[in-house]
Design a protein around this motif. Structure first.
Motif, mmCIF file in Angstrom:
data_model
loop_
_atom_site.group_PDB
_atom_site.id
_atom_site.type_symbol
_atom_site.label_atom_id
_atom_site.label_comp_id
_atom_site.label_asym_id
_atom_site.label_seq_id
_atom_site.Cartn_x
_atom_site.Cartn_y
_atom_site.Cartn_z
ATOM 1 N N LEU A 286 1.098 -4.394 9.634
ATOM 2 C CA LEU A 286 0.154 -5.506 9.787
ATOM 3 C C LEU A 286 -1.112 -5.270 8.959
ATOM 4 C CD1 LEU A 286 -0.685 -8.171 11.112
ATOM 5 C CD2 LEU A 286 -1.720 -6.819 12.952
ATOM 6 N N GLN A 287 -1.646 -4.068 9.042
ATOM 7 C CA GLN A 287 -2.907 -3.847 8.342
ATOM 8 C C GLN A 287 -2.704 -3.732 6.827
ATOM 9 O OE1 GLN A 287 -5.184 -1.224 10.761
ATOM 10 N NE2 GLN A 287 -7.117 -1.752 9.739
ATOM 11 N N GLY A 422 -4.134 4.757 6.838
ATOM 12 C CA GLY A 422 -2.961 3.927 6.563
ATOM 13 C C GLY A 422 -3.230 2.730 5.669
ATOM 14 N N ALA A 423 -4.408 2.143 5.816
ATOM 15 C CA ALA A 423 -4.755 0.963 5.023
ATOM 16 C C ALA A 423 -6.250 1.024 4.705
ATOM 17 C CB ALA A 423 -4.427 -0.319 5.801
ATOM 18 N N ILE A 424 -6.665 0.155 3.801
ATOM 19 C CA ILE A 424 -8.063 0.084 3.380
ATOM 20 C C ILE A 424 -8.949 -0.287 4.571
ATOM 21 C CG2 ILE A 424 -9.683 -1.248 1.959
ATOM 22 C CD1 ILE A 424 -7.248 -1.656 -0.021
ATOM 23 N N LEU A 425 -10.023 0.471 4.788
ATOM 24 C CA LEU A 425 -10.941 0.162 5.897
ATOM 25 C C LEU A 425 -12.291 -0.367 5.422
ATOM 26 C CD1 LEU A 425 -10.475 2.942 8.602
ATOM 27 C CD2 LEU A 425 -9.050 0.955 8.129
ATOM 28 N N PRO A 474 -4.963 -0.783 13.957
ATOM 29 C CA PRO A 474 -3.492 -0.807 13.999
ATOM 30 C C PRO A 474 -2.784 0.194 13.061
ATOM 31 C CG PRO A 474 -4.351 -3.051 13.988
ATOM 32 C CD PRO A 474 -5.531 -2.148 13.785
ATOM 33 N N SER A 475 -3.362 0.461 11.870
ATOM 34 C CA SER A 475 -2.648 1.337 10.928
ATOM 35 C C SER A 475 -3.128 2.773 10.991
ATOM 36 C CB SER A 475 -2.809 0.797 9.502
ATOM 37 O OG SER A 475 -4.174 0.865 9.107
ATOM 38 N N MET A 476 -3.835 3.138 12.059
ATOM 39 C CA MET A 476 -4.293 4.526 12.154
ATOM 40 C C MET A 476 -3.121 5.479 12.321
ATOM 41 S SD MET A 476 -5.753 4.472 16.046
ATOM 42 C CE MET A 476 -6.049 6.218 16.310
#
Ligand code: WT7
Length: 650
Positions: A286-287, A422-425, A474-476
């Motif tokens: 999702l992220q 996991g994804a760009i923060l 969510p992508s942690m």
């Protein structure tokens, strides 16, 4: 224009071009702020709503988040499949004949794989895995060149719920072995070799070496890429194309729990042992999906190119999973940017009409050095958005990227994130956020970073502190594979109740984040993370070495370079020969990309009275050539005086 004039001309604030704003997924700061506020008001509803809308589910989830700090479970009760979301769902729409992957090999070979074809290839590969008796929950290691089969292998594993761990092809047999053992992998997926600077990088040889001491491995699948000679062990080794002869195409994606492990990616930490970062399915996807839309402003018509290797997290989230989840066209290039010449990347951009181009500051600096005539030979007129990742982007690199590659009309998204996130923060939304060169700008919706002091108290804007996150996303990462205690200790103990990124940062009066770099014993070399401890352990395994301390030294191109201080065992003399040998040794133990830039021999290393090596002082020596910091805990001041003086002689 002189270099100084160019730097002086960098604006402090760069507004998004009007034509970009007009077509953007998120247009204007009002839209960004509204989205951000929605997430702050009710994170569960925010992510839950997106998960429902953006992902395809076999069974709806019951709850957005179950948070037993520091362990998060997202979208519990739901059943989905990442491979289905990245492939199958697009074959049911007009995207079925759209290019999913555009591939260019280093020798110049080209493949364009549509979504429908990708579906066929992924199913066939999954069928081969089933044929070798692999089951949901078994683990796979992927050790491949940058070819479509790397992505196909990842998606084939995901289809069956077989967690994979991609090991970068630049890692040695030793490093590969450690990862196979830690994961207790049942299958290794590799190729005979890959192309890099016209040479064959022999992967199967390294697998043979590694697998000798990996009893968990039952099968090795070998894709024939270069056609070089390899030894195939009967019963264990299988050619990809031979398995493919009897493969089926009706292998359905297995409905998996939202939290089913998708992959483990090993990254360097502050000890000698790499950490297996675990990412799971729905939250991760999702992220990755949302950031493709928010940060990369992805559109149906884009040709998107992220230059990262699939062996790093950027390759996972922004070459494979993110772009394919949104049904984009993702470009993969196998080889080096300088083969056959320094304009290879720009040739590729023009050839395939690349519109979004995402790379690292290290690559930019290396290309700057070769001169502007390389990019100037090419139009580069299709590019509309540029991205940067891996380390802070310095003003000179930003200015060049913006002017020479972006022709002064493309926003640059400077994206801060980590293997663990996991994804760009933290990154701009290019149709909204005014850019400040060198800053990752503002947090993504759902992300509330803070900057705190040693005691965990927020510091004032403008002050430096530790970058932390207090709430789950969510992508942690979910844990360190097989070691939940280390997960708690590494990430959640420095500031109680908060995730510690390991980075120092400051926030300015406009709320913009400026990430300054690591505060732990992790170096960032060419945007790749290397642990000082890992290299130190490799060095002390050498029979001549008594003790070693490793620090990152500022480097013009790679950001940091590996600098080793080595104390030899008594009676060992020839420094020059040993210097060469030790550099080679580290390359052999970890991988060629970890080869130290410099080995300095020393009679002793600076230590505290309790015997801890004071790397901070060594860092000061290589950075500023003197020691100004606090030395009250140093046991023997002479050591530092000698080391500092040694440098002056250089
Ligand atoms: C570390 C994470 C995330 C993919 C590549 C590296 C540094 C990363 C930026 C940026 C400043 C950055 C941080 C971070 N970093 N991106 N845009 N600005 N620093 O992944 O190997 O997990 O390393 O890279 O220090 O903690 P990684």
């Amino acid at each position: 224009m002189s270099d100084a004039a160019k730097l002086a001309a960098i604006p402090t604030l760069v507004n998004p071009p009007a034509d970009f704003v007009a077509q953007a997924n998120i247009s204007g700061m009002e839209a960004y702020r509204a989205l951000y506020q929605t997430a702050v008001n009710d994170p569960g509803a925010f992510w839950g709503g997106l998960a429902e809308k953006e992902l395809d589910w076999f069974q709806r989830f019951e709850k957005a988040l179950d948070w037993q700090a520091p362990f998060a479970k997202w979208f519990q009760g739901g059943k989905m499949n990442v491979s289905y979301n990245c492939v199958d769902r697009h074959t049911k729409t007009a995207r079925k004949n759209k290019a999913a992957i555009i591939f260019e090999g280093e020798p110049g070979d080209q493949r364009i794989i549509t979504y429908q074809e990708l579906h066929r290839l992924v199913c066939r590969f999954a069928s081969s895995l089933l044929h070798l008796d692999l089951k949901t929950g078994d683990r796979a290691i992927i050790y491949m060149p940058m070819i479509p089969e790397a992505a196909i292998a990842m998606l084939g594993c995901a289809r069956l719920g077989i967690p994979h761990s991609v090991v970068f092809g630049g890692f040695s047999a030793e490093a590969l072995k450690a990862r196979i053992q830690d994961l207790e992998a049942k299958v290794v997926i590799t190729a005979d070799a890959g192309w890099r600077r016209g040479k064959e990088i022999r992967l199967k040889d390294a697998v043979d070496e590694a697998v000798k001491s990996c009893p968990s491995v039952e099968s090795v699948i070998v894709y024939k890429r270069t056609g070089c000679d390899v030894v195939m062990q009967q019963g264990r080794d299988h050619w990809w194309h031979v398995l493919d002869e009897t493969a089926r195409e009706d292998v359905e994606a297995v409905p998996l729990d939202s939290e089913h492990p998708l992959y483990v990616l090993y990254t360097s930490g502050t000890t000698g042992k790499p950490k297996g970062i675990l990412h799971t399915s729905a939250g991760y996807l999702l992220q990755a999906t949302m950031t493709m839309k928010w940060v990369f402003d992805i559109k149906e018509s884009d040709t998107y190119w992220c230059t990262a290797d699939v062996g790093w997290v950027t390759g996972h989230s922004y070459v494979v999973y993110g772009p394919l989840s949104v049904g984009a066209t993702t470009l993969m290039y196998e080889g080096a940017p300088d083969t056959p010449a320094f304009d290879r990347w720009w040739r590729i951009v023009d050839k395939y009409a690349v519109s979004i181009f995402y790379t690292s500051p290290t690559a930019i600096r290396a290309l700057i050095r070769q001169g502007d005539h390389w990019p100037e030979r090419h139009k580069l007129s299709t590019i509309r958005l540029l991205g940067s990742v891996g380390e802070p982007i310095n003003p000179a690199a930003w200015e060049w990227f913006h002017r020479v590659i972006g022709h002064n009309n493309c926003p640059i998204v400077d994206t801060w994130w980590q293997t663990e996130t996991g994804a760009i923060l933290i990154a701009p939304m290019p149709g909204a956020t005014p850019l400040k060169p060198g800053s990752g700008t503002l947090p993504m919706p759902g992300i509330q970073p803070q900057i705190v002091d040693n005691a965990g108290n927020p510091v004032d804007d403008g002050k430096e502190g530790y970058l932390i996150l207090r709430t789950p996303w969510p992508s942690m990462l979910r844990t360190i594979w097989g070691d939940p205690e280390r997960y708690k200790e590494q990430y959640w103990s420095k500031v109680p109740g908060a995730y510690f990124t390991g980075d120092a940062a400051r926030r300015d009066k406009d709320g913009y984040f400026w990430v300054l770099g690591r505060v732990d014993d992790v170096m960032n070399v060419s945007g790749h993370r290397l642990s000082t401890m890992e290299i130190e352990s490799a060095l002390v395994r050498h029979p001549s070495v008594a003790e070693a301390a490793v620090v990152g030294k500022p480097h013009e191109i790679t950001g940091q370079a590996v600098c080793c201080f080595v104390t030899l065992k008594k009676g060992i003399g020839d420094h020059e020969k040993l210097g060469v040998e030790l550099r080679q040794w580290v390359a052999h133990e970890i991988g060629p990309f970890a080869r130290p830039e410099e080995i300095r021999f020393s009679e002793a290393l600076p230590k505290t009275r309790s015997g801890k090596i004071m790397r901070r002082l060594l860092r000061e020596i290589v950075t500023s050539h003197t020691v100004v910091g606090d030395v009250t805990t140093l046991e023997d001041m002479n050591v530092i005086t000698t080391l500092a003086a040694q440098h002056d002689e250089d």
